[in-house]
Design a protein around this motif. Structure first.
Motif, PDB file in Angstrom:
ATOM      1  N   GLN A   2      52.754  48.632 -12.676  1.00 31.40           N
ATOM      2  CA  GLN A   2      53.228  47.456 -11.939  1.00 31.40           C
ATOM      3  C   GLN A   2      54.278  46.710 -12.757  1.00 31.40           C
ATOM      4  OE1 GLN A   2      50.372  44.884 -10.096  1.00 31.40           O
ATOM      5  NE2 GLN A   2      51.933  43.408  -9.540  1.00 31.40           N
ATOM      6  N   LYS A   3      54.068  46.592 -14.049  1.00 26.19           N
ATOM      7  CA  LYS A   3      55.053  45.927 -14.906  1.00 26.19           C
ATOM      8  C   LYS A   3      56.375  46.694 -14.860  1.00 26.19           C
ATOM      9  CE  LYS A   3      55.954  44.489 -19.631  1.00 26.19           C
ATOM     10  NZ  LYS A   3      55.494  44.509 -21.009  1.00 26.19           N
ATOM     11  N   TRP A   4      56.300  48.018 -14.922  1.00 24.66           N
ATOM     12  CA  TRP A   4      57.510  48.836 -14.863  1.00 24.66           C
ATOM     13  C   TRP A   4      58.216  48.652 -13.520  1.00 24.66           C
ATOM     14  CZ3 TRP A   4      59.457  52.709 -11.803  1.00 24.66           C
ATOM     15  CH2 TRP A   4      60.569  53.391 -12.301  1.00 24.66           C
ATOM     16  N   LEU A   5      57.451  48.722 -12.435  1.00 23.30           N
ATOM     17  CA  LEU A   5      58.029  48.558 -11.102  1.00 23.30           C
ATOM     18  C   LEU A   5      58.696  47.191 -10.961  1.00 23.30           C
ATOM     19  CD1 LEU A   5      55.057  50.021  -9.019  1.00 23.30           C
ATOM     20  CD2 LEU A   5      57.304  51.089  -9.281  1.00 23.30           C
ATOM     21  N   ASP A   6      58.029  46.146 -11.432  1.00 25.99           N
ATOM     22  CA  ASP A   6      58.567  44.786 -11.321  1.00 25.99           C
ATOM     23  C   ASP A   6      59.801  44.576 -12.188  1.00 25.99           C
ATOM     24  OD1 ASP A   6      56.599  44.061  -9.516  1.00 25.99           O
ATOM     25  OD2 ASP A   6      55.356  43.029 -11.000  1.00 25.99           O
ATOM     26  N   THR A   7      59.892  45.290 -13.285  1.00 25.53           N
ATOM     27  CA  THR A   7      61.000  45.136 -14.220  1.00 25.53           C
ATOM     28  C   THR A   7      62.200  45.987 -13.827  1.00 25.53           C
ATOM     29  OG1 THR A   7      59.432  44.703 -16.005  1.00 25.53           O
ATOM     30  CG2 THR A   7      61.657  45.301 -16.660  1.00 25.53           C
ATOM     31  N   GLU A   8      61.946  47.163 -13.302  1.00 28.38           N
ATOM     32  CA  GLU A   8      63.026  48.107 -12.999  1.00 28.38           C
ATOM     33  C   GLU A   8      63.970  47.576 -11.916  1.00 28.38           C
ATOM     34  OE1 GLU A   8      64.924  51.710 -13.939  1.00 28.38           O
ATOM     35  OE2 GLU A   8      63.295  50.663 -14.946  1.00 28.38           O
ATOM     36  N   PHE A   9      63.433  46.999 -10.852  1.00 29.67           N
ATOM     37  CA  PHE A   9      64.249  46.381  -9.810  1.00 29.67           C
ATOM     38  C   PHE A   9      63.811  44.925  -9.663  1.00 29.67           C
ATOM     39  CE2 PHE A   9      64.899  50.829  -8.377  1.00 29.67           C
ATOM     40  CZ  PHE A   9      66.273  50.836  -8.401  1.00 29.67           C
ATOM     41  N   LEU A  10      63.250  44.598  -8.527  1.00 29.35           N
ATOM     42  CA  LEU A  10      62.777  43.241  -8.276  1.00 29.35           C
ATOM     43  C   LEU A  10      61.264  43.236  -8.140  1.00 29.35           C
ATOM     44  CD1 LEU A  10      65.327  42.265  -5.490  1.00 29.35           C
ATOM     45  CD2 LEU A  10      65.372  41.518  -7.867  1.00 29.35           C
ATOM     46  N   PRO A  11      60.611  42.185  -8.605  1.00 35.51           N
ATOM     47  CA  PRO A  11      59.180  42.087  -8.342  1.00 35.51           C
ATOM     48  C   PRO A  11      58.954  41.963  -6.832  1.00 35.51           C
ATOM     49  CG  PRO A  11      59.831  40.556 -10.064  1.00 35.51           C
ATOM     50  CD  PRO A  11      61.094  41.104  -9.463  1.00 35.51           C
ATOM     51  N   GLU A  12      58.114  42.836  -6.304  1.00 36.63           N
ATOM     52  CA  GLU A  12      57.790  42.824  -4.877  1.00 36.63           C
ATOM     53  C   GLU A  12      56.288  42.917  -4.717  1.00 36.63           C
ATOM     54  OE1 GLU A  12      61.089  45.310  -2.627  1.00 36.63           O
ATOM     55  OE2 GLU A  12      60.134  46.494  -4.186  1.00 36.63           O
ATOM     56  N   ALA A  13      55.762  42.352  -3.652  1.00 34.50           N
ATOM     57  CA  ALA A  13      54.325  42.403  -3.403  1.00 34.50           C
ATOM     58  C   ALA A  13      53.838  43.839  -3.269  1.00 34.50           C
ATOM     59  CB  ALA A  13      53.981  41.607  -2.149  1.00 34.50           C
ATOM     60  N   VAL A  14      54.663  44.718  -2.700  1.00 34.57           N
ATOM     61  CA  VAL A  14      54.255  46.103  -2.493  1.00 34.57           C
ATOM     62  C   VAL A  14      54.062  46.854  -3.817  1.00 34.57           C
ATOM     63  CG1 VAL A  14      56.585  47.081  -2.276  1.00 34.57           C
ATOM     64  CG2 VAL A  14      54.685  48.125  -1.030  1.00 34.57           C
ATOM     65  N   ASN A  15      54.668  46.364  -4.889  1.00 32.21           N
ATOM     66  CA  ASN A  15      54.512  47.025  -6.189  1.00 32.21           C
ATOM     67  C   ASN A  15      53.053  47.077  -6.619  1.00 32.21           C
ATOM     68  OD1 ASN A  15      57.246  47.361  -6.218  1.00 32.21           O
ATOM     69  ND2 ASN A  15      57.639  45.804  -7.774  1.00 32.21           N
ATOM     70  N   GLN A  16      52.309  46.028  -6.310  1.00 30.10           N
ATOM     71  CA  GLN A  16      50.886  46.015  -6.654  1.00 30.10           C
ATOM     72  C   GLN A  16      50.153  47.127  -5.902  1.00 30.10           C
ATOM     73  OE1 GLN A  16      48.881  42.300  -5.933  1.00 30.10           O
ATOM     74  NE2 GLN A  16      46.944  43.043  -6.726  1.00 30.10           N
ATOM     75  N   ASP A  17      50.474  47.309  -4.631  1.00 30.91           N
ATOM     76  CA  ASP A  17      49.837  48.362  -3.837  1.00 30.91           C
ATOM     77  C   ASP A  17      50.200  49.748  -4.354  1.00 30.91           C
ATOM     78  OD1 ASP A  17      48.796  46.357  -2.207  1.00 30.91           O
ATOM     79  OD2 ASP A  17      50.457  46.497  -0.783  1.00 30.91           O
ATOM     80  N   ILE A  18      51.462  49.922  -4.732  1.00 35.76           N
ATOM     81  CA  ILE A  18      51.913  51.208  -5.269  1.00 35.76           C
ATOM     82  C   ILE A  18      51.164  51.521  -6.556  1.00 35.76           C
ATOM     83  CG2 ILE A  18      53.871  52.410  -6.322  1.00 35.76           C
ATOM     84  CD1 ILE A  18      55.684  50.805  -4.360  1.00 35.76           C
TER      85      ILE A  18
ATOM     86  N   GLU B 289      50.057  62.923  -3.461  1.00 31.39           N
ATOM     87  CA  GLU B 289      49.280  61.929  -2.711  1.00 31.39           C
ATOM     88  C   GLU B 289      50.088  60.681  -2.363  1.00 31.39           C
ATOM     89  OE1 GLU B 289      45.209  61.368  -3.271  1.00 31.39           O
ATOM     90  OE2 GLU B 289      44.952  63.273  -4.332  1.00 31.39           O
ATOM     91  N   MET B 290      51.098  60.376  -3.157  1.00 33.70           N
ATOM     92  CA  MET B 290      51.932  59.220  -2.841  1.00 33.70           C
ATOM     93  C   MET B 290      52.886  59.518  -1.684  1.00 33.70           C
ATOM     94  SD  MET B 290      50.886  56.696  -4.723  1.00 33.70           S
ATOM     95  CE  MET B 290      52.145  55.457  -4.521  1.00 33.70           C
ATOM     96  N   GLN B 291      53.011  60.769  -1.285  1.00 37.35           N
ATOM     97  CA  GLN B 291      53.852  61.092  -0.128  1.00 37.35           C
ATOM     98  C   GLN B 291      53.317  60.447   1.146  1.00 37.35           C
ATOM     99  OE1 GLN B 291      54.026  65.385  -0.354  1.00 37.35           O
ATOM    100  NE2 GLN B 291      55.921  65.311  -1.537  1.00 37.35           N
ATOM    101  N   ALA B 292      52.036  60.144   1.176  1.00 33.53           N
ATOM    102  CA  ALA B 292      51.437  59.504   2.347  1.00 33.53           C
ATOM    103  C   ALA B 292      51.593  57.975   2.308  1.00 33.53           C
ATOM    104  CB  ALA B 292      49.954  59.866   2.445  1.00 33.53           C
ATOM    105  N   PHE B 293      52.078  57.433   1.209  1.00 31.31           N
ATOM    106  CA  PHE B 293      52.241  55.985   1.065  1.00 31.31           C
ATOM    107  C   PHE B 293      53.508  55.551   1.804  1.00 31.31           C
ATOM    108  CE2 PHE B 293      53.458  52.052  -0.999  1.00 31.31           C
ATOM    109  CZ  PHE B 293      52.239  51.409  -1.155  1.00 31.31           C
TER     110      PHE B 293
END
Length: 109
Positions: free
Chosen positions: A28-44, A73-77
């Protein structure tokens, strides 16, 4: 002739839940840092962590099968509300795991 990719083996898991919590927070830290923090990052991060924990509980210690399981498995996300895809998430997990093992991933090393 090209050399095959060497296998990377993680130490056997003694606490998959704790590993999953670490992976979820790190991803989640990587996802939030790489682009923009988004609520969906927590779900990912949560979903990727669930897949990882399940694989580790089943005894998987090899990096490539772990990353491939997350990719599959993330292909279904639903990534429609995200900048990311299953490929970027699986690659990020692989990089985070290599970093945690102290393995240099730069320049094909």
């Amino acid at each position: 002739m090209t050399e095959p990719i060497q296998s990377v083996t993680l130490p056997p898991s003694t606490n998959p839940k704790q590993e999953g919590e670490w992976l979820q927070a790190s991803l989640q830290k990587w996802l939030d840092t790489e682009f923009l923090p988004e609520a969906v990052n927590q779900d990912i991060a949560q979903r990727a962590s669930q897949v990882f924990v399940r694989q580790r509980m089943e005894g998987e210690n090899e990096l490539i099968p772990l990353v491939m399981a997350i990719l599959t498995e993330m292909q279904a996300f639903d990534f429609s509300k995200s900048f990311y895809s299953e490929f970027s998430v699986a690659n990020a997990v692989g990089d985070l795991l290599l970093d945690s093992l102290g393995i240099d991933r730069c320049c094909g090393a």
